[in-house]
Design a protein around this motif. Structure first.
Motif, PDB file in Angstrom:
ATOM      1  N   CYS A  69    -103.569  22.299 -29.477  1.00 39.78           N
ATOM      2  CA  CYS A  69    -102.248  21.724 -29.698  1.00 39.78           C
ATOM      3  C   CYS A  69    -102.391  20.214 -29.663  1.00 39.78           C
ATOM      4  O   CYS A  69    -102.637  19.653 -28.601  1.00 39.78           O
ATOM      5  CB  CYS A  69    -101.298  22.224 -28.614  1.00 39.78           C
ATOM      6  N   ALA A  72    -101.395  16.645 -29.261  1.00 39.37           N
ATOM      7  CA  ALA A  72    -100.280  15.981 -28.593  1.00 39.37           C
ATOM      8  C   ALA A  72     -99.500  15.069 -29.533  1.00 39.37           C
ATOM      9  O   ALA A  72     -98.304  14.942 -29.420  1.00 39.37           O
ATOM     10  CB  ALA A  72    -100.783  15.197 -27.388  1.00 39.37           C
ATOM     11  N   VAL A  90     -96.484  16.794 -31.107  1.00 34.06           N
ATOM     12  CA  VAL A  90     -95.508  17.463 -30.242  1.00 34.06           C
ATOM     13  C   VAL A  90     -94.173  16.733 -30.324  1.00 34.06           C
ATOM     14  O   VAL A  90     -94.117  15.516 -30.203  1.00 34.06           O
ATOM     15  CB  VAL A  90     -96.015  17.495 -28.784  1.00 34.06           C
ATOM     16  N   GLN A 114     -91.224  18.388 -28.767  1.00 32.47           N
ATOM     17  CA  GLN A 114     -90.450  18.872 -27.622  1.00 32.47           C
ATOM     18  C   GLN A 114     -91.427  19.320 -26.548  1.00 32.47           C
ATOM     19  O   GLN A 114     -92.473  19.883 -26.867  1.00 32.47           O
ATOM     20  CB  GLN A 114     -89.571  20.075 -27.985  1.00 32.47           C
ATOM     21  N   ALA A 115     -91.058  19.092 -25.297  1.00 31.07           N
ATOM     22  CA  ALA A 115     -91.900  19.518 -24.187  1.00 31.07           C
ATOM     23  C   ALA A 115     -91.027  19.794 -22.974  1.00 31.07           C
ATOM     24  O   ALA A 115     -89.911  19.279 -22.858  1.00 31.07           O
ATOM     25  CB  ALA A 115     -92.931  18.442 -23.851  1.00 31.07           C
ATOM     26  N   ALA A 140     -91.429  21.573 -18.607  1.00 32.62           N
ATOM     27  CA  ALA A 140     -92.326  22.099 -17.578  1.00 32.62           C
ATOM     28  C   ALA A 140     -91.528  22.557 -16.375  1.00 32.62           C
ATOM     29  O   ALA A 140     -90.406  22.106 -16.137  1.00 32.62           O
ATOM     30  CB  ALA A 140     -93.332  21.030 -17.165  1.00 32.62           C
ATOM     31  N   ILE A 150     -96.085  24.776 -18.678  1.00 33.10           N
ATOM     32  CA  ILE A 150     -95.785  23.635 -19.537  1.00 33.10           C
ATOM     33  C   ILE A 150     -95.534  24.231 -20.914  1.00 33.10           C
ATOM     34  O   ILE A 150     -96.299  25.082 -21.375  1.00 33.10           O
ATOM     35  CB  ILE A 150     -96.964  22.647 -19.595  1.00 33.10           C
ATOM     36  N   LEU A 203     -94.496  23.500 -25.125  1.00 34.21           N
ATOM     37  CA  LEU A 203     -94.582  22.495 -26.179  1.00 34.21           C
ATOM     38  C   LEU A 203     -94.118  23.082 -27.503  1.00 34.21           C
ATOM     39  O   LEU A 203     -94.335  24.265 -27.768  1.00 34.21           O
ATOM     40  CB  LEU A 203     -96.033  22.041 -26.365  1.00 34.21           C
ATOM     41  N   ARG A 207     -94.256  21.922 -31.744  1.00 37.25           N
ATOM     42  CA  ARG A 207     -94.796  20.944 -32.686  1.00 37.25           C
ATOM     43  C   ARG A 207     -94.627  21.438 -34.110  1.00 37.25           C
ATOM     44  O   ARG A 207     -94.424  22.629 -34.356  1.00 37.25           O
ATOM     45  CB  ARG A 207     -96.261  20.661 -32.417  1.00 37.25           C
ATOM     46  N   TYR A 244     -97.445  27.544 -24.821  1.00 39.56           N
ATOM     47  CA  TYR A 244     -97.245  27.344 -23.385  1.00 39.56           C
ATOM     48  C   TYR A 244     -98.591  27.346 -22.688  1.00 39.56           C
ATOM     49  O   TYR A 244     -99.570  27.903 -23.172  1.00 39.56           O
ATOM     50  CB  TYR A 244     -96.276  28.358 -22.773  1.00 39.56           C
ATOM     51  N   PHE A 304     -86.942  23.080 -22.886  1.00 38.85           N
ATOM     52  CA  PHE A 304     -87.520  21.822 -23.327  1.00 38.85           C
ATOM     53  C   PHE A 304     -86.673  20.697 -22.743  1.00 38.85           C
ATOM     54  O   PHE A 304     -85.491  20.594 -23.041  1.00 38.85           O
ATOM     55  CB  PHE A 304     -87.549  21.736 -24.856  1.00 38.85           C
ATOM     56  N   ARG A 317     -87.787  17.362 -22.722  1.00 37.17           N
ATOM     57  CA  ARG A 317     -88.108  16.122 -23.442  1.00 37.17           C
ATOM     58  C   ARG A 317     -88.094  16.417 -24.936  1.00 37.17           C
ATOM     59  O   ARG A 317     -88.783  17.338 -25.388  1.00 37.17           O
ATOM     60  CB  ARG A 317     -89.492  15.597 -23.070  1.00 37.17           C
TER      61      ARG A 317
END
Length: 85
Positions: A3, A5, A8, A10-11, A13, A18, A20, A22, A40, A77, A79
Motif C-alpha cells: 500500500c 502511502a 492514501v 483516507q486513514a 486507527a 490501522i 487505509l 487509496r 487494514y 476513517f 483522516r
C-alpha cells in the motif's frame, strides 16, 4: 502487494487496527480515482520496530471492506485528505 502511502486519501486507527483507503495507480500514471482500494493492518505491541514487517490485508473493494469492517469492528476513517480523494 503493498500500500503506497503517497496514494492514501483516507486513514484511521484504533488500538487494534490501522485502516487505509487509496486510489490505485500504474507506474508513473495519475491515480485512478474511479477505483478505491481498502486495506487494514493488525497493530502489534512492537509496531515501532521499523525493521519488523507488518501484514497488510487487502486490497478489498468497497463491499468486501464493509464486510471486514463489520466482522472485525474496524475503525472509521478519521483522516481524510480531500485533495487526494
Amino acid at each position: 502487494m503493498g500500500c503506497r502511502a503517497r496514494l492514501v486519501f483516507q486513514a484511521g486507527a484504533n488500538s487494534q487496527y490501522i485502516v487505509l483507503a487509496r486510489h490505485p495507480s500504474r507506474r508513473n500514471k495519475a491515480p485512478d480515482r474511479s477505483v478505491t482500494e481498502f486495506y487494514y493492518i493488525l497493530r502489534q505491541a512492537d509496531e515501532r520496530n521499523a525493521p519488523k514487517p507488518v501484514s497488510v490485508m487487502g486490497p478489498f473493494n468497497e463491499l468486501e471492506y464493509q464486510q471486514e469492517k463489520r466482522r472485525l469492528q474496524l475503525p472509521e476513517f478519521s483522516r481524510v485528505f480531500p485533495d487526494l480523494k
